[in-house]
Design a protein around this motif. Structure first.
Motif, PDB file in Angstrom:
ATOM      1  N   ALA A  42     -49.671 -16.075  56.460  1.00  0.00           N
ATOM      2  CA  ALA A  42     -48.015 -15.489  56.483  1.00  0.00           C
ATOM      3  C   ALA A  42     -47.357 -15.404  55.422  1.00  0.00           C
ATOM      4  N   SER A  43     -47.775 -15.831  54.757  1.00  0.00           N
ATOM      5  CA  SER A  43     -47.191 -15.629  53.247  1.00  0.00           C
ATOM      6  C   SER A  43     -46.771 -15.189  51.881  1.00  0.00           C
ATOM      7  N   VAL A  44     -48.433 -14.198  52.742  1.00  0.00           N
ATOM      8  CA  VAL A  44     -48.208 -13.018  51.690  1.00  0.00           C
ATOM      9  C   VAL A  44     -47.620 -11.406  52.582  1.00  0.00           C
ATOM     10  N   ALA A  45     -47.015 -10.789  51.582  1.00  0.00           N
ATOM     11  CA  ALA A  45     -46.010  -9.498  52.846  1.00  0.00           C
ATOM     12  C   ALA A  45     -47.211  -8.420  52.534  1.00  0.00           C
ATOM     13  N   ALA A  46     -47.857  -8.302  53.650  1.00  0.00           N
ATOM     14  CA  ALA A  46     -48.783  -7.561  54.406  1.00  0.00           C
ATOM     15  C   ALA A  46     -48.005  -5.999  54.031  1.00  0.00           C
ATOM     16  N   ILE A  47     -49.569  -4.838  54.632  1.00  0.00           N
ATOM     17  CA  ILE A  47     -48.574  -3.404  54.319  1.00  0.00           C
ATOM     18  C   ILE A  47     -49.477  -3.193  55.142  1.00  0.00           C
ATOM     19  N   THR A  48     -49.327  -2.228  56.294  1.00  0.00           N
ATOM     20  CA  THR A  48     -50.537  -1.546  57.052  1.00  0.00           C
ATOM     21  C   THR A  48     -50.634  -0.214  56.846  1.00  0.00           C
ATOM     22  N   LEU A  49     -51.418   0.324  55.840  1.00  0.00           N
ATOM     23  CA  LEU A  49     -52.159   1.712  55.595  1.00  0.00           C
ATOM     24  C   LEU A  49     -53.039   2.937  56.528  1.00  0.00           C
ATOM     25  N   GLY A  50     -52.164   3.255  56.614  1.00  0.00           N
ATOM     26  CA  GLY A  50     -52.955   4.422  57.741  1.00  0.00           C
ATOM     27  C   GLY A  50     -53.648   5.963  56.546  1.00  0.00           C
ATOM     28  N   SER A  51     -55.692   5.971  56.664  1.00  0.00           N
ATOM     29  CA  SER A  51     -55.994   6.145  55.903  1.00  0.00           C
ATOM     30  C   SER A  51     -56.440   7.154  56.774  1.00  0.00           C
TER      31      SER A  51
END
Length: 351
Positions: A42-51
């Motif tokens: 939760a403390s680390v920014a998350a990015i969902t990347l479409g591949s």
């Protein structure tokens, strides 16, 4: 055309499963995945990347290796890779707010931007590897493709756009040929099975087809690097609103990818790179040959963002020429490219 059916190789499916598993781990584990060591996810920014591709095509290899080799974790960003059948589908998911970013066909990014969707590229590749090939000995030239069925990823997808650009070199338009949608690695497998004769392929797919059928049985009709030089291949894109919200995470993601590319380019790592590359569905010997050629041709841009203004503008002009954009609605370079993310990421890597 009758729908082509066949089984995807087990190794490729296992690799795709590994991506999904890694993405789940990145979301739910406090110490695994791409999160920082000893910190909660939760403390680390998350990015969902479409591949693109299930299993991923060569376009998805960079983020896959960045994740597997721990580069995202090293730079403190939690990247969750989500695979889509095509880059077109992944781009639509970004435009619809379903994911944060995607590996996008530049033509589609430009087309959506022309319609008012606020997309922007933050890293790219300007060297295309697309080739049009045929297993029909009678088809050896671009002009002979008229009326032929040629596999693409999807109507409007990156292979479709590449095909439209390449056939233009001999005076044809996309309406003069019959695009056959076969997403992901389906096209080379259908060609190997004798179910299709003409296809738009990646370099690694071509090597696999040549090894399976014999190089003398595969005619290379055109290479996009020759018919459309100084153009664009792909761009890592996101919505401008998402970039503003998560800019630090995007900088960290690009930094991790810059570091990954340096690791991939080290000759000492070629065997491991080839083994990791089997996630696309090709065996290690094919991937080793392909990766050596990819690195030699500068397929993955190093020492720059991979979005030079001249190339992007050439791509815009080509999309106007084939009718996907008009002169009136074509986006300006500055509106669809943000060079500052790569600049800041480069400082992190060098620092």
């Amino acid at each position: 055309m009758r729908r082509v059916r066949f089984a995807v190789r087990a190794a490729a499916l296992a690799g795709a499963a590994a991506i999904s598993a890694a993405g789940i781990a990145a979301c739910g584990s406090s110490s695994g995945g791409s999160g920082g060591s000893g910190s909660s996810a939760a403390s680390v920014a998350a990015i969902t990347l479409g591949s693109p591709g299930i299993p991923p095509v060569i376009s998805g290899l960079l983020p896959y290796i960045a994740q597997k080799e721990g580069f995202y974790k090293k730079y403190g960003v939690n990247v969750v890779i989500k695979n889509f059948s095509t880059g077109t589908d992944a781009t639509r998911a970004v435009a619809g707010g379903q994911i944060d970013a995607a590996i996008m066909p530049p033509a589609q990014l430009m087309e959506l931007a022309a319609k008012g969707v606020q997309l922007v590229g933050i890293q790219g590749q300007e060297v295309p590897d697309w080739v049009v090939v045929s297993t029909d000995p009678a088809i050896t030239t671009c002009a002979q493709l008229k009326g032929q069925g040629i596999t693409v990823d999807a109507v409007g997808g990156i292979r479709y756009t590449a095909l439209a650009s390449m056939v233009k070199s001999c005076g044809l338009t996309i309406k003069d040929v019959n695009p056959v949608p076969l997403p992901g690695s389906n096209a080379p497998q259908a060609m190997i099975a004798g179910q299709v004769k003409e296809a738009v392929l990646h370099l690694n797919e071509l090597i696999d087809v040549q090894q399976r059928l014999g190089a003398g049985n595969v005619n290379i009709i055109m290479k996009m690097s020759q018919t459309s030089p100084n153009t664009m291949y792909e761009m890592y894109g996101t919505l401008k609103s998402d970039l503003a919200k998560k800019r630090t995470a995007f900088v960290d993601m690009v930094a991790a990818q810059i570091a990954t590319l340096k690791w991939m380019a080290d000759p000492a790592n070629i065997d491991k790179v080839a083994q990791l590359g089997t996630v696309v569905g090709d065996p290690a010997n094919v991937m080793k040959s392909a990766m050596q050629q990819y690195l030699a041709m500068g397929f993955w841009t190093q020492g720059g963002s991979g979005m030079p203004q001249a190339n992007v503008n050439n791509m815009i002009k080509s999309q106007v020429a084939v009718g996907n954009l008009t002169s009136a609605n074509a986006p300006a370079y500055a509106s669809i490219v943000d060079q500052s993310v790569y600049a800041d990421a480069g400082k992190k890597v060098s620092g």
